[in-house]
Design an enzyme around this catalytic site. Structure first.
Site, PDB file in Angstrom:
ATOM      1  N   TYR A  43      38.312 -24.062  -0.658  1.00 27.05           N
ATOM      2  CA  TYR A  43      38.210 -22.674  -1.110  1.00 27.05           C
ATOM      3  C   TYR A  43      39.091 -22.391  -2.316  1.00 27.05           C
ATOM      4  O   TYR A  43      40.142 -22.995  -2.484  1.00 27.05           O
ATOM      5  CB  TYR A  43      38.546 -21.727   0.051  1.00 27.05           C
ATOM      6  CG  TYR A  43      37.713 -22.029   1.270  1.00 27.05           C
ATOM      7  CD1 TYR A  43      36.337 -21.829   1.272  1.00 27.05           C
ATOM      8  CD2 TYR A  43      38.295 -22.588   2.420  1.00 27.05           C
ATOM      9  CE1 TYR A  43      35.562 -22.149   2.377  1.00 27.05           C
ATOM     10  CE2 TYR A  43      37.530 -22.907   3.539  1.00 27.05           C
ATOM     11  CZ  TYR A  43      36.164 -22.690   3.508  1.00 27.05           C
ATOM     12  OH  TYR A  43      35.405 -23.014   4.594  1.00 27.05           O
ATOM     13  N   THR A  59      46.771 -12.719  13.327  1.00 31.36           N
ATOM     14  CA  THR A  59      47.307 -11.829  14.361  1.00 31.36           C
ATOM     15  C   THR A  59      47.344 -10.380  13.893  1.00 31.36           C
ATOM     16  O   THR A  59      48.061  -9.554  14.437  1.00 31.36           O
ATOM     17  CB  THR A  59      48.720 -12.272  14.800  1.00 31.36           C
ATOM     18  OG1 THR A  59      49.580 -12.255  13.657  1.00 31.36           O
ATOM     19  CG2 THR A  59      48.693 -13.675  15.381  1.00 31.36           C
TER      20      THR A  59
END
Ligand code: NAG
Ligand code: NAG
Ligand code: NAG
Length: 324
Positions: free
Chosen positions: A156, A229
């Site tokens: 990426y 998270t």
């Protein structure tokens, strides 16, 4: 329930129109309508925060760890970097200067099949010593956890495309424990600036930081497949939790605890407890390169397979005692 949610959404659009609040500003770690329970319910783009089955953080039960003798030590480049330590209203972060530079810090090996480029360090911490870390060990939290986030630079172009893509990210989690003084010189460089990033928007230069030396002195780690998270909770993260903490002095921990979620004019709430509650493991395996060298009876992994490719199958069923 439905009406309540409807009301919230109306409220949020109202807030948005009045104060220009965006979704990235809206969420919080604290309980309540913008807390972890609601991340996935109120913003459709974050549905996986609620519905995902491979979410992070998790509680690590040492007796459930699976030893993988083929997993190599994790490698992190030695080069030093500069960047900004900042308060973004959610976390204290160290953002590395243009991670596309030639001396970008790469993480390889360990459980990783690709090369990952570190973009920032995030610090989670609690308001008291028994709270703060994202991950817990046998149900116990640590006073803080620092996380090195890196994206897969083999595939990426940047973090933004990697975070939503397969094998996009790795995050190294380092648990932090309290000691009379910090024993980690690199962490000290960040810690002595904590008091200067008390308010949202504050930022301070930190030069010459070695991420390699920020790591605790251990090669052992635990690894599992999980998520970010915070919203959008994308399940694209290979987590690596180091098997030894680094130490912070009480004085530095206290300066971290002064951090607020708002700016100087409107400080809002303390930032402390910026951790997400642990999520269910849902049959995922946590692997480790820790060789529990005590061959307790019944703990050896027999190499015998029930299946033999291209051979007559001698035992036709997978018997559980081949793992006993
Ligand atoms: C990290 O990898 C990139 C791409 O291969 C390379 O240009 C860079 O020099 C590496 N960083 C270090 C510190 O070796
Ligand atoms: C990230 O990379 C993608 C794909 O190459 C590109 O379209 C996008 O503009 C980049 N985003 C940023 C923030 O640089
Ligand atoms: C594997 O099976 C063979 C033949 O049954 C046996 O002799 C050998 O001891 C087994 N090895 C282990 C590691 O259990």
């Amino acid at each position: 329930m439905k009406t309540n949610l409807g009301l919230c959404i109306t409220l949020i659009s109202l807030l948005e129109s009045v104060y220009g609040t965006t979704w990235s500003e809206w969420w919080k770690y604290a309980d309540g309508i913008s807390g972890p329970e609601f991340w996935g319910l109120l913003n459709l783009e974050w549905t996986i925060c609620t519905k995902g089955k491979r979410q992070s953080p998790v509680n690590i039960e040492p007796k459930r760890l699976v030893y993988d003798p083929y997993m190599k030590n994790i490698h992190i480049d030695q080069a030093h970097v500069g960047g900004w330590l900042l308060n973004n209203g959610h976390d204290i972060k160290f953002k590395i200067d243009d991670p596309a530079k030639p001396n970008s810090i790469n993480i390889t090996k360990g459980p990783l099949s690709y090369m990952y480029r570190v973009i920032d360090i995030t610090i989670h911490f609690g308001s008291s010593d028994d709270l703060g870390s994202d991950h817990t060990i046998e149900g116990k939290s640590f006073p803080a956890e620092i996380q090195l986030t890196a994206f897969n630079s083999d595939i990426y172009a940047n973090f933004t495309s990697a975070e939503v893509s397969p094998n996009g990210l790795t995050v190294i989690g380092i648990l932090v424990q309290i000691n009379e003084e910090s024993t980690n010189r690199e962490f000290e460089k960040l810690a002595q600036e904590f008091k200067r990033v008390k308010y949202k928007g504050n930022e301070v230069r930190v030069e010459d930081l070695s991420l390699h030396d920020l790591m605790p002195e251990t090669y052992s780690f635990m690894t599992y497949e999980g998520s970010l998270t915070k919203p959008g909770c994308h399940e694209t993260v290979t987590w690596v939790i180091m098997n030894r903490p680094i130490y912070i002095s009480r004085e530095h921990l206290e300066s971290l605890r002064q951090a607020m979620t708002g700016d100087e004019e409107n400080p809002n709430d303390p930032m402390a407890n910026n951790n997400r509650p642990t999520m269910s493991l849902n049959r995922r395996t946590i692997r480790t390169n820790i060789n529990f060298a005590d061959p307790r009876p019944g703990c050896t992994m027999k190499k015998n397979l029930t299946y033999h490719a291209n051979f007559p199958v001698l035992r036709s069923s997978i018997s559980s005692d081949s793992y006993s």
